[in-house]
Design a protein around this motif. Sequence first.
Motif, short mmCIF file in Angstrom:
data_model
loop_
_atom_site.label_atom_id
_atom_site.label_comp_id
_atom_site.label_asym_id
_atom_site.label_seq_id
_atom_site.Cartn_x
_atom_site.Cartn_y
_atom_site.Cartn_z
N ASP A 56 0.83 -1.20 0.00
CA ASP A 56 0.00 0.00 0.00
C ASP A 56 0.86 1.25 0.00
O ASP A 56 0.75 2.11 0.86
N ALA A 57 1.74 1.36 -0.97
CA ALA A 57 2.61 2.51 -1.07
C ALA A 57 2.54 3.08 -2.48
O ALA A 57 2.40 2.34 -3.45
N LEU A 58 2.65 4.37 -2.55
CA LEU A 58 2.68 5.05 -3.84
C LEU A 58 4.13 5.05 -4.34
O LEU A 58 5.00 5.66 -3.72
N MET A 66 3.97 7.36 -11.62
CA MET A 66 3.53 6.89 -10.32
C MET A 66 2.70 5.63 -10.49
O MET A 66 1.95 5.51 -11.47
N SER A 67 2.85 4.73 -9.53
CA SER A 67 2.02 3.52 -9.54
C SER A 67 1.51 3.24 -8.14
O SER A 67 2.22 3.45 -7.15
N TRP A 68 0.29 2.75 -8.08
CA TRP A 68 -0.37 2.44 -6.81
C TRP A 68 -0.93 1.03 -6.92
O TRP A 68 -1.74 0.73 -7.79
N ARG A 69 -0.46 0.14 -6.06
CA ARG A 69 -0.90 -1.25 -6.03
C ARG A 69 -0.74 -1.93 -7.38
O ARG A 69 -1.60 -2.68 -7.82
N ASP A 72 -0.56 1.94 -12.92
CA ASP A 72 -0.10 3.31 -13.11
C ASP A 72 -1.23 4.30 -12.85
O ASP A 72 -2.39 4.04 -13.18
N ALA A 76 -1.33 12.11 -8.04
CA ALA A 76 -1.15 11.59 -6.69
C ALA A 76 -2.42 11.70 -5.86
O ALA A 76 -2.72 10.84 -5.05
N VAL A 79 -5.13 8.78 -5.61
CA VAL A 79 -4.96 7.65 -4.69
C VAL A 79 -5.91 7.80 -3.51
O VAL A 79 -6.55 6.84 -3.08
N ILE A 91 0.04 7.83 4.42
CA ILE A 91 0.29 7.46 3.03
C ILE A 91 1.80 7.28 2.88
O ILE A 91 2.57 8.16 3.23
N LEU A 93 5.18 6.81 0.59
CA LEU A 93 5.77 7.08 -0.72
C LEU A 93 7.07 6.31 -0.84
O LEU A 93 7.88 6.33 0.08
#
Length: 128
Positions: A56-58, A66-69, A72, A76, A79, A91, A93
Amino acid sequence: MIRKRAKSQREPTIALINIVFLMLIFFLVTGTLARPLDKGLTLVRTSELEGAAPPDALVIHADGRMSWRGSDISEAGAVLSTLPETDRAVIRLVPDRDLPASRLVEIGRTLRAAGAGKVVVVTERGLE
């Protein structure tokens, strides 16, 4: 008339030497009170360990992507719209080493403005 001879002022250097010597003995004794590790014990080596970002990190790449889980994202703040209110407290990073610091600060400010309680930067800790 007998003249009294003036006594010379003696410095208490002997007392000071004694105190320093006693402190030296004290630290030598207390330093050896801790039990040493077993001689047959081999500690874990983490130098070869493959690091991975927390789930669970950006993740912010060097080129600014940037990618979340695993997917892409373009912004920001997007999220936070997918997270429940309780998960917005912290959150994480994970920036690339080559990411410019100004871009990292900009993303952190964007997240704070969007409602993140605390923005934490995850880094690698090198013990060499």
